[in-house]
Scaffold this motif. Sequence first.
Motif, PDB file in Angstrom:
ATOM      1  N   LYS A  98      -0.709  -0.588 -14.419  1.00 27.88           N
ATOM      2  CA  LYS A  98      -1.557   0.521 -14.881  1.00 27.88           C
ATOM      3  C   LYS A  98      -2.422   1.051 -13.755  1.00 27.88           C
ATOM      4  N   GLY A  99      -2.461   2.370 -13.648  1.00 32.29           N
ATOM      5  CA  GLY A  99      -3.256   3.010 -12.612  1.00 32.29           C
ATOM      6  C   GLY A  99      -2.537   3.154 -11.285  1.00 32.29           C
ATOM      7  N   ARG A 100      -1.386   2.504 -11.160  1.00 37.81           N
ATOM      8  CA  ARG A 100      -0.627   2.586  -9.901  1.00 37.81           C
ATOM      9  C   ARG A 100       0.732   3.258 -10.087  1.00 37.81           C
ATOM     10  N   PHE A 101       1.343   3.035 -11.224  1.00 40.59           N
ATOM     11  CA  PHE A 101       2.671   3.578 -11.509  1.00 40.59           C
ATOM     12  C   PHE A 101       2.546   4.716 -12.513  1.00 40.59           C
ATOM     13  N   THR A 102       3.423   5.709 -12.366  1.00 42.32           N
ATOM     14  CA  THR A 102       3.473   6.830 -13.301  1.00 42.32           C
ATOM     15  C   THR A 102       4.916   7.103 -13.681  1.00 42.32           C
ATOM     16  N   ILE A 103       5.165   7.222 -14.975  1.00 39.28           N
ATOM     17  CA  ILE A 103       6.514   7.530 -15.456  1.00 39.28           C
ATOM     18  C   ILE A 103       6.556   8.966 -15.932  1.00 39.28           C
ATOM     19  N   GLY A 154       0.792  -1.216   0.000  1.00 46.29           N
ATOM     20  CA  GLY A 154       0.000   0.000   0.000  1.00 46.29           C
ATOM     21  C   GLY A 154       0.824   1.265   0.000  1.00 46.29           C
ATOM     22  N   GLY A 155       2.114   1.127   0.231  1.00 45.83           N
ATOM     23  CA  GLY A 155       3.002   2.277   0.268  1.00 45.83           C
ATOM     24  C   GLY A 155       3.484   2.701  -1.104  1.00 45.83           C
ATOM     25  N   SER A 156       4.407   3.660  -1.100  1.00 41.96           N
ATOM     26  CA  SER A 156       4.902   4.239  -2.355  1.00 41.96           C
ATOM     27  C   SER A 156       6.424   4.313  -2.347  1.00 41.96           C
ATOM     28  N   LEU A 157       6.978   4.251  -3.541  1.00 38.40           N
ATOM     29  CA  LEU A 157       8.398   4.497  -3.770  1.00 38.40           C
ATOM     30  C   LEU A 157       8.533   5.241  -5.081  1.00 38.40           C
ATOM     31  N   ARG A 158       9.628   5.989  -5.208  1.00 40.38           N
ATOM     32  CA  ARG A 158       9.928   6.632  -6.479  1.00 40.38           C
ATOM     33  C   ARG A 158      11.324   6.235  -6.921  1.00 40.38           C
ATOM     34  N   PHE A 182      11.752   9.288 -13.921  1.00 37.49           N
ATOM     35  CA  PHE A 182      11.243   8.853 -12.629  1.00 37.49           C
ATOM     36  C   PHE A 182      10.114   7.843 -12.820  1.00 37.49           C
ATOM     37  N   LEU A 183      10.044   6.902 -11.919  1.00 35.58           N
ATOM     38  CA  LEU A 183       8.924   5.965 -11.878  1.00 35.58           C
ATOM     39  C   LEU A 183       8.298   6.073 -10.497  1.00 35.58           C
ATOM     40  N   GLN A 184       7.152   6.722 -10.432  1.00 36.29           N
ATOM     41  CA  GLN A 184       6.416   6.839  -9.181  1.00 36.29           C
ATOM     42  C   GLN A 184       5.547   5.601  -9.014  1.00 36.29           C
ATOM     43  N   MET A 185       5.767   4.879  -7.950  1.00 36.50           N
ATOM     44  CA  MET A 185       5.049   3.624  -7.725  1.00 36.50           C
ATOM     45  C   MET A 185       4.177   3.766  -6.485  1.00 36.50           C
ATOM     46  N   ASN A 186       2.887   3.739  -6.689  1.00 32.96           N
ATOM     47  CA  ASN A 186       1.929   3.864  -5.600  1.00 32.96           C
ATOM     48  C   ASN A 186       1.161   2.559  -5.412  1.00 32.96           C
ATOM     49  N   SER A 187       0.493   2.448  -4.287  1.00 36.55           N
ATOM     50  CA  SER A 187      -0.318   1.257  -3.987  1.00 36.55           C
ATOM     51  C   SER A 187       0.473  -0.020  -4.244  1.00 36.55           C
ATOM     52  N   LEU A 188       1.669  -0.057  -3.728  1.00 38.52           N
ATOM     53  CA  LEU A 188       2.547  -1.195  -3.997  1.00 38.52           C
ATOM     54  C   LEU A 188       2.004  -2.478  -3.385  1.00 38.52           C
ATOM     55  N   LYS A 189       2.251  -3.572  -4.093  1.00 35.74           N
ATOM     56  CA  LYS A 189       1.795  -4.895  -3.681  1.00 35.74           C
ATOM     57  C   LYS A 189       3.005  -5.801  -3.497  1.00 35.74           C
ATOM     58  N   PRO A 190       2.883  -6.839  -2.699  1.00 38.60           N
ATOM     59  CA  PRO A 190       4.009  -7.781  -2.546  1.00 38.60           C
ATOM     60  C   PRO A 190       4.491  -8.337  -3.891  1.00 38.60           C
TER      61      PRO A 190
END
Length: 126
Positions: free
Chosen positions: A65-70, A15-19, A80-88
């Motif tokens: 799709k819908g979770r990551f943004t480049i 559920g967290g984010s990384l960039r 940059f790759l913004q990664m939201n709503s991360l899953k295992p």
Amino acid sequence: EVQLVESGGGLVQAGGSLRLSCKASGSTLDDYAIGWYRQAPGKEREGVSCISRSQGTTYYGDSVKGRFTIASDNADNTVFLQMNSLKPEDTAVYYCAASITCLTYYSGGAESVYYWGQGTQVTVSS
């Protein structure tokens, strides 16, 4: 020759984010499409996302799709790759890649990738 240096990986809870960042040197973002592949242990390499400034195109794999943004910072030659709503299942080593276009991502391969970064580990805990 193009050098790609990734940064931004790490450990995050679901559920967290990384960039992630990929800084290119030896060329500009006008010359290559820059994207990300990932590979998890025991799994095939997967094209995640790509951006081509010269062609004005982006690509996202179905799983992100819908979770990551480049996005790109052309002044700094960085993608940059913004990664939201991360899953295992996003856990993998992420590799920055330079190719002529983003089309290679649609084929599921990496035949047209000319340069690779060293990779950065992303771990998502459940």
